[in-house]
Design an enzyme around this catalytic site. Structure first.
Site, PDB file in Angstrom:
ATOM      1  N   ARG A   1      -4.810  68.414  22.775  1.00 37.18           N
ATOM      2  CA  ARG A   1      -5.786  67.381  22.436  1.00 37.18           C
ATOM      3  C   ARG A   1      -5.715  66.198  23.385  1.00 37.18           C
ATOM      4  NH1 ARG A   1     -10.299  67.008  22.014  1.00 37.18           N
ATOM      5  NH2 ARG A   1     -10.091  68.901  20.758  1.00 37.18           N
TER       6      ARG A   1
ATOM      7  N   ASP B   1     -28.045  39.113  40.044  1.00 37.04           N
ATOM      8  CA  ASP B   1     -27.942  39.504  38.640  1.00 37.04           C
ATOM      9  C   ASP B   1     -29.265  39.359  37.904  1.00 37.04           C
ATOM     10  OD1 ASP B   1     -26.299  40.381  36.450  1.00 37.04           O
ATOM     11  OD2 ASP B   1     -26.417  38.351  35.644  1.00 37.04           O
TER      12      ASP B   1
ATOM     13  N   GLU C   1     -21.983  35.397  41.852  1.00 33.93           N
ATOM     14  CA  GLU C   1     -23.154  35.843  41.091  1.00 33.93           C
ATOM     15  C   GLU C   1     -24.280  34.820  41.233  1.00 33.93           C
ATOM     16  OE1 GLU C   1     -23.932  35.504  36.507  1.00 33.93           O
ATOM     17  OE2 GLU C   1     -22.752  37.322  36.873  1.00 33.93           O
TER      18      GLU C   1
ATOM     19  N   LYS D   1     -15.911  46.947  32.494  1.00 31.94           N
ATOM     20  CA  LYS D   1     -16.230  47.335  31.110  1.00 31.94           C
ATOM     21  C   LYS D   1     -15.677  48.730  30.828  1.00 31.94           C
ATOM     22  CE  LYS D   1     -20.344  44.426  31.187  1.00 31.94           C
ATOM     23  NZ  LYS D   1     -21.819  44.373  31.173  1.00 31.94           N
TER      24      LYS D   1
ATOM     25  N   LYS E   1     -18.612  34.015  38.529  1.00 29.36           N
ATOM     26  CA  LYS E   1     -19.729  34.392  37.659  1.00 29.36           C
ATOM     27  C   LYS E   1     -20.358  33.164  37.023  1.00 29.36           C
ATOM     28  CE  LYS E   1     -19.626  38.091  35.394  1.00 29.36           C
ATOM     29  NZ  LYS E   1     -20.122  39.433  35.682  1.00 29.36           N
TER      30      LYS E   1
END
Length: 369
Positions: A160, A285, A258, A193, A225
């Site tokens: 598994r 962005d 960004e 992410k 950012k």
């Protein structure tokens, strides 16, 4: 569960044979073995099988602190708990060996073969693995693409954990391959992410699928950012602070900023014209605008690329899907980043079966083989 036919039962008896006195002893308690570092399992190759890939055929990204062996150990430990596999202890003698076959249950790009070898070896170094496909190869539903031989308890203990890693990695690689092909000439990137604790594994799968890695973490790239810019009081202030910090610390790392508007792009280019800067890439962005008819408007993205005019790398981010990535790639951007490659990927269905014929029979009945 469907009972095994006499022929199938005979095949299982053939595969579940007591280990000879010359073979390594099976584990007396089917709990994972946790060595300091993984090694590739030894191979026992049939005449018709292709040579298995090196564990580093597609090497994982280099990370200064990530311990892949410890991640494997944690996955095995959470499965084994404090008793080991009580199902194996109850049903399978310790001196029984088996042969199990990997079966693809849907079409896709296979990934995690090298990691699977590490896991099998970490559970039981006497297990032998043979592969008929390499990491990054395309497999079709029903294809038998690998085998593992040895202690039956060890195979089932590892099963598994091996499949969980391989299915996730193969899902990521499959999506990455599709996006990378559609994005050309732009390169496809993932983001941070990723599943917690699986950063390196997820990013490894992206490489296997033909993508490239974005920054591994907070340490290997300065990435300014929107929140940084807001706190710093604007792009110019933020970029000034970055250049001063890198010079003071004598750091040489890539720098990305960004931008969300053409005005921000212009301000950043003006700063670069007037100052010696460490800037290497400009993120554009959410400059891909969805339209009511389902199409996208990339005119703002194109304008930004033309403004930059090759002076810096460019990266498109936001509203990146399989339906939009081709049009985005045609704007001239260097990179396209997609969080969806890792944060919401569908796993590729794979099984590992000792009774291969019965598994294929059931798979065909359910349209999964």
């Amino acid at each position: 569960m469907m009972p095994a036919t006499p022929a199938a039962a005979a095949q299982i008896r053939q595969r579940l044979l007591p280990i000879s006195s010359s073979s390594p002893a099976c584990c007396s308690n089917p709990r994972p073995r946790l060595p300091a570092r993984p090694r590739a399992a030894p191979l026992s190759m049939s005449a018709e099988a292709r040579a298995a890939p090196s564990p580093l055929a597609v090497p994982p990204p280099a990370h200064p602190t990530y311990d892949l062996s410890a991640v494997i150990a944690l996955a095995l430990s959470e499965d084994a708990g404090d008793r080991g596999d009580v199902s194996c202890l109850a049903t399978i003698p310790t001196d029984v060996k088996a042969e199990a076959t990997f079966i693809a249950k849907e079409d896709g790009v296979i990934a995690g073969i090298s990691l699977a070898e590490m896991i099998f070896n970490q559970v039981d170094p006497s297990l032998k693995v043979e592969w008929f496909e390499d990491d990054g190869n395309y497999v079709t539903k029903g294809l038998q693409f690998g085998k593992v031989y040895g202690c039956a308890q060890s195979i089932i203990v590892a099963e598994r954990v091996v499949l969980n890693f391989m299915q996730r990695m193969s899902g990521i690689a499959t999506m990455t391959k599709a996006m990378a092909d559609a994005a050309r000439p732009a390169c496809i990137l993932e983001t941070r992410k990723t599943a917690p604790g699986l950063r390196l594994v997820d990013k490894w799968a992206v490489l296997i699928g033909g993508g490239k890695n974005h920054r591994l973490g907070l340490f290997d790239m300065v990435m300014i950012k929107d929140n940084h810019i807001s706190v710093a009081g604007g792009i110019t202030n933020a970029m000034t602070s970055v250049d001063q910090f890198l010079e003071k610390e004598k750091l040489a790392v890539p720098v990305e900023v960004e931008t969300r508007t053409l005005e921000e792009v212009t301000d950043l280019l003006k700063y670069a014209d007037e100052n010696k800067t460490s800037l290497t890439r400009i993120m554009l962005d959410n400059m891909v605008v969805p339209l009511p008819n389902g199409d996208i408007d990339v005119s703002m993205l194109k304008d930004a690329v033309q403004l930059i005019n090759g002076r810096f790398e460019t990266e498109a981010s936001g509203n990146v899907t399989m339906d939009t990535v081709k049009k985005i790639g045609e704007t001239g951007v260097t990179y396209i980043s997609s969080g969806a490659l890792t944060h919401s990927v569908k796993a590729l269905d794979i099984s590992l079966k000792i009774d291969t014929e019965l598994a294929l029979q059931v798979g065909r009945r359910t349209n999964r083989a």
